[in-house]
Design an enzyme around this catalytic site. Structure first.
Site: not given
Ligand code: UD1
Length: 354
Positions: A148, A172, A176
């Site tokens: 990841s 997490y 990895k």
């Molecule tokens: C994280 C990990 C990534 C991993 C993935 C698996 C990090 C930096 N990245 O990605 O390596 O493969 O999780 O689960 O640790 N968001 C919202 N509202 C929500 C959900 C998400 O605004 O309800 C935003 C988050 O703030 C982020 C983006 O959407 O900016 C993507 O979030 P998410 O899908 O949770 O993935 P990451 O945290 O980027």
């Protein structure tokens, strides 16, 4: 049953052709098919990988404890073992006769990993050690590991390439990174070749619509938006609207799961043909903000998808994008389906039909 055409140097001189989906025996141009154990193959990414390997002619056995994987994600052409990699003997039994394994059975909820580290230690790390020891015991040669971008932590520069310092900010990501280190030691000491594939934000569903099982209790952005579009969730919380980005929301590199699946098959070709391990990023190299994802989803689904800005989520960097130059160079891989429109459309096709 096709004969197993292992690619050991003393048996065949294998030729790797960048960009092609198969390796060939140099003498007879026979396609090389392998016996592959896909651990976690009933899950979201695992089912796409199993499908891709089957499409390319490999013989696939899915090994899954069904803790989050789904029976509806299994394919008739693949054998299935309902097993748990924490049970070492079960794993050894299933790995006998396998040429390679794909390890996709780790837990992946970043937030949960910070409050339940024990769960992530056992499942992710003990699972990986069992896999490596079972590989030593059974003579399995190749492992493809779903790593990841979380191994990098807060970006020091963008786009992130594989030389970027690794400094995970959540447990997490730590698991990895530790698994990658175990893999490289077993490469050195046991000759097990491995590809660590550092995914950025995996999203989308099979472009041909063949995968039907939806993730339960998703924590990632696009599935949450899809559940909101379907009405099974009241609304989306946008985690922070005051980041230093053009629209104030976080930017991520979303990569289509079908593109990821193709990379697994190409990585297997590469490590078997070249006899060496690799660590590569898999990302689209494009950054999309939360608002851009949301607006695309509203347009594609035709649904209002209520959303409101809430507090920032701790540990979220403002912007993350990948350099995938190494994957292009070594694997001849490129992201073909990772435009935002396709990511959302294929997701919506899956959610809308469910
Ligand atoms: C994280 C990990 C990534 C991993 C993935 C698996 C990090 C930096 N990245 O990605 O390596 O493969 O999780 O689960 O640790 N968001 C919202 N509202 C929500 C959900 C998400 O605004 O309800 C935003 C988050 O703030 C982020 C983006 O959407 O900016 C993507 O979030 P998410 O899908 O949770 O993935 P990451 O945290 O980027």
């Amino acid at each position: 049953m096709l004969p197993s055409l292992g690619c050991h140097a003393h048996r065949f001189a294998c030729v790797y052709r960048a960009g092609k989906s198969v390796t060939f025996d140099a003498d007879s141009t026979i396609l090389k098919y392998m016996n592959i154990l896909v651990i976690g193959g009933a899950g979201y990414i695992g089912s796409h990988v199993a499908r891709e390997l089957l499409d390319r002619g490999h013989r696939v056995t899915v090994f899954d404890n069904l803790s989050s994987g789904l029976r509806e994600n299994l394919f008739q052409e693949a054998a299935f073992v309902h097993g748990d990699m924490i049970r070492y003997e079960q794993l050894v039994q299933s790995m006998n006769g396998m040429d390679g394994a794909v390890y996709l059975a780790a837990f992946k909820a970043v937030g949960e990993s910070m409050v339940k580290p024990e769960k992530y230690s056992v499942n992710n790390i003990v699972g990986a050690v069992n896999l490596l020891n079972a590989a030593s015991e059974t003579g399995l040669k190749y492992i493809i590991f779903s790593s990841s971008a979380a191994v990098y932590g807060e970006p020091a520069y963008l786009p992130i390439d594989e030389k970027h310092p690794t400094n995970p900010e959540n447990y997490y990501g730590f698991t990895k990174l530790e698994i990658e280190k175990f893999l490289s030691w077993y490469d050195r000491l046991r000759g097990i070749r491995c590809a660590s594939l550092r995914y950025f934000n995996a999203a989308g569903y099979d472009v041909k619509g063949r995968i039907k099982g939806l993730e339960q209790n998703p924590a990632n952005l696009i599935p949450i938006i899809m559940e909101t579009a379907c009405g099974t969730r009241g609304g989306l919380q946008i985690f922070g609207g005051d980041y230093d980005t053009p629209d104030g929301t976080c930017i991520r590199d979303y990569i289509h799961v079908s593109d990821l699946a193709a990379a697994h098959a190409l990585a297997l070709d590469y490590i078997s043909a070249n006899g060496k391990s690799i660590t590569v990023n898999l990302g689209s190299e494009k950054g999309s903000s939360v608002r851009e994802v949301l607006e695309t989803a509203r347009r594609v689904t035709g649904k209002p998808i209520p959303a409101a800005v809430s507090d920032r989520r701790p540990g979220d960097p403002a912007k993350l994008t990948a350099s995938a130059a190494l994957a292009r160079e070594l694997l001849g891989w490129e992201a073909k389906h990772s435009g935002l429109e396709t990511l959302i459309k294929t997701s919506w096709d899956a959610y809308n039909q469910a």
